[in-house]
Structures are given as structure tokens and as C-alpha cells.
Design a protein around this motif. Structure first.
Motif, short mmCIF file in Angstrom:
data_model
loop_
_atom_site.label_atom_id
_atom_site.label_comp_id
_atom_site.label_asym_id
_atom_site.label_seq_id
_atom_site.Cartn_x
_atom_site.Cartn_y
_atom_site.Cartn_z
N VAL A 36 10.22 76.98 26.17
CA VAL A 36 9.29 77.83 25.39
C VAL A 36 9.35 78.32 24.02
CG1 VAL A 36 9.97 80.13 26.18
CG2 VAL A 36 7.49 79.65 26.06
N LEU A 37 10.62 77.74 23.32
CA LEU A 37 11.07 78.23 22.10
C LEU A 37 10.75 76.99 21.13
CD1 LEU A 37 14.09 80.29 22.94
CD2 LEU A 37 11.74 81.18 22.35
N ASP A 50 -12.69 81.08 34.18
CA ASP A 50 -13.54 81.82 33.04
C ASP A 50 -12.47 82.47 31.95
OD1 ASP A 50 -12.68 83.91 34.69
OD2 ASP A 50 -14.42 85.20 34.39
N LYS A 51 -11.56 82.22 32.11
CA LYS A 51 -10.29 82.86 31.17
C LYS A 51 -9.33 81.84 30.86
CE LYS A 51 -10.80 87.42 32.90
NZ LYS A 51 -11.07 87.57 34.21
N LEU A 52 -8.62 81.80 29.54
CA LEU A 52 -7.72 81.15 29.06
C LEU A 52 -6.68 81.88 28.36
CD1 LEU A 52 -9.46 77.98 27.43
CD2 LEU A 52 -8.39 77.96 29.53
N LYS A 53 -5.68 81.65 28.42
CA LYS A 53 -4.47 82.19 27.78
C LYS A 53 -3.63 81.27 27.15
CE LYS A 53 -3.59 86.50 30.04
NZ LYS A 53 -2.74 87.41 30.55
N LEU A 54 -3.40 81.10 25.76
CA LEU A 54 -2.53 80.48 25.15
C LEU A 54 -1.34 81.23 24.65
CD1 LEU A 54 -5.34 79.21 24.84
CD2 LEU A 54 -4.70 78.14 22.53
N LEU A 55 -0.20 80.70 25.03
CA LEU A 55 1.31 81.20 24.65
C LEU A 55 2.10 80.32 23.55
CD1 LEU A 55 3.49 83.17 25.33
CD2 LEU A 55 4.24 81.55 26.93
N TYR A 56 2.34 80.70 22.73
CA TYR A 56 3.29 80.22 21.59
C TYR A 56 4.29 80.82 21.16
CZ TYR A 56 0.43 81.39 17.82
OH TYR A 56 -0.15 82.16 16.63
N TRP A 57 5.50 80.33 20.66
CA TRP A 57 6.77 81.28 19.98
C TRP A 57 6.40 80.46 18.59
CZ3 TRP A 57 10.22 84.61 20.07
CH2 TRP A 57 11.29 84.49 19.29
N ASP A 58 6.38 81.25 17.42
CA ASP A 58 6.04 80.94 16.01
C ASP A 58 7.50 81.42 14.97
OD1 ASP A 58 5.92 83.56 15.58
OD2 ASP A 58 4.34 83.65 14.66
N ASN A 59 8.60 81.45 15.78
CA ASN A 59 9.77 81.62 15.17
C ASN A 59 10.25 83.12 14.73
OD1 ASN A 59 10.81 78.99 15.35
ND2 ASN A 59 9.80 78.57 13.27
N GLY A 61 8.52 85.50 16.92
CA GLY A 61 8.00 86.15 18.25
C GLY A 61 6.99 85.36 18.92
N PHE A 62 6.69 85.76 20.01
CA PHE A 62 5.60 85.15 20.88
C PHE A 62 4.27 85.72 20.73
CE2 PHE A 62 9.20 84.73 24.07
CZ PHE A 62 9.04 83.36 24.10
N ALA A 63 3.34 84.85 20.66
CA ALA A 63 2.05 85.12 20.35
C ALA A 63 1.13 84.76 21.43
CB ALA A 63 1.25 84.61 19.24
N LEU A 64 0.10 85.46 22.21
CA LEU A 64 -0.63 85.27 23.29
C LEU A 64 -1.88 85.53 22.93
CD1 LEU A 64 -0.55 84.67 26.38
CD2 LEU A 64 -0.61 87.09 26.68
#
Length: 115
Positions: A36-37, A50-59, A61-64
Motif C-alpha cells: 500500500v506504500l 453508488d460509492k467509490l473510495k480511492l486510497l493512496y499513499w503520497d509519501n 501519509g494516506f489520502a482517502l
């Protein structure tokens, strides 16, 4: 939308949207067996589509990100042979705009509620 995204993974299985960053990161690490990193974007959908979540690590911290459709459903691939599908940035933009990433059918925005 994102800067220098190495990969975009659409997670084919529907996810319980009570999960937040830690729960979604655990799915990526344990079920999908991906790190995940890496800076990759992971796209999740709820069962009602009807819903989406996008998760990412930007160096730092995490963003959702969370997107909810008012009247329609996201066009979610149903017949995948794997737990993930790699998307291009264009396909992600299509998905977020309501298009089928495989068939490109637009969603209806007529009579959408303004909140």
C-alpha cells in the motif's frame, strides 16, 4: 488528478464502506497481497455501486477520496478473473465520470439532487 501515479488498481470485490484508511489498507496488504506504500491508487466500490473510495499513499501519509452518486450506479466490471484490474489514468477519469471502463456508457445526470 494525481501526480506520478505508478499504478492504479481497481479492486474487483465489493467492500464494506464502514472501512476507512486502515481497513482498506489491510485489504490491499492481506487480500490483494500488494504494498500500500508504493504510491499506487486503489479503487474500491460498495455493493450497491453508488460509492467509490480511492486510497493512496503520497509519501507524507494516506489520502482517502470518497465519491457518491446521487441517482445512478458506477459501471463496475463484474467478470474479472483476478482480484484487481489495472487502470490507466484515462480509465480512472472515465470511471469517476460515470463511464464503464470497458464499455464507455455514460450515467444519467438528469434530476440529480444538489446538496
Amino acid at each position: 488528478m494525481f501526480v506520478d501515479v505508478p499504478e492504479i488498481y481497481l479492486c474487483s470485490q465489493f467492500v464494506d464502506f464502514r472501512k476507512s484508511i486502515n481497513g482498506l489498507a489491510a485489504i490491499v496488504e492481506s487480500e490483494l497481497e500488494l504494498s500500500v506504500l508504493t504510491g499506487a491508487v486503489f479503487v474500491f466500490c460498495n455493493k450497491s455501486r453508488d460509492k467509490l473510495k480511492l486510497l493512496y499513499w503520497d509519501n507524507t501519509g494516506f489520502a482517502l477520496w470518497h465519491k457518491r452518486l446521487d441517482k445512478d450506479k458506477f459501471k463496475w466490471p463484474r467478470k474479472l478473473n483476478s482480484q484487481t484490474m489495472n487502470l490507466t489514468e484515462q480509465q480512472l477519469n472515465w470511471l469517476l465520470s460515470g463511464y464503464d471502463v470497458i464499455g464507455h456508457q455514460v450515467i444519467s445526470t438528469e434530476n440529480a439532487a444538489i446538496i
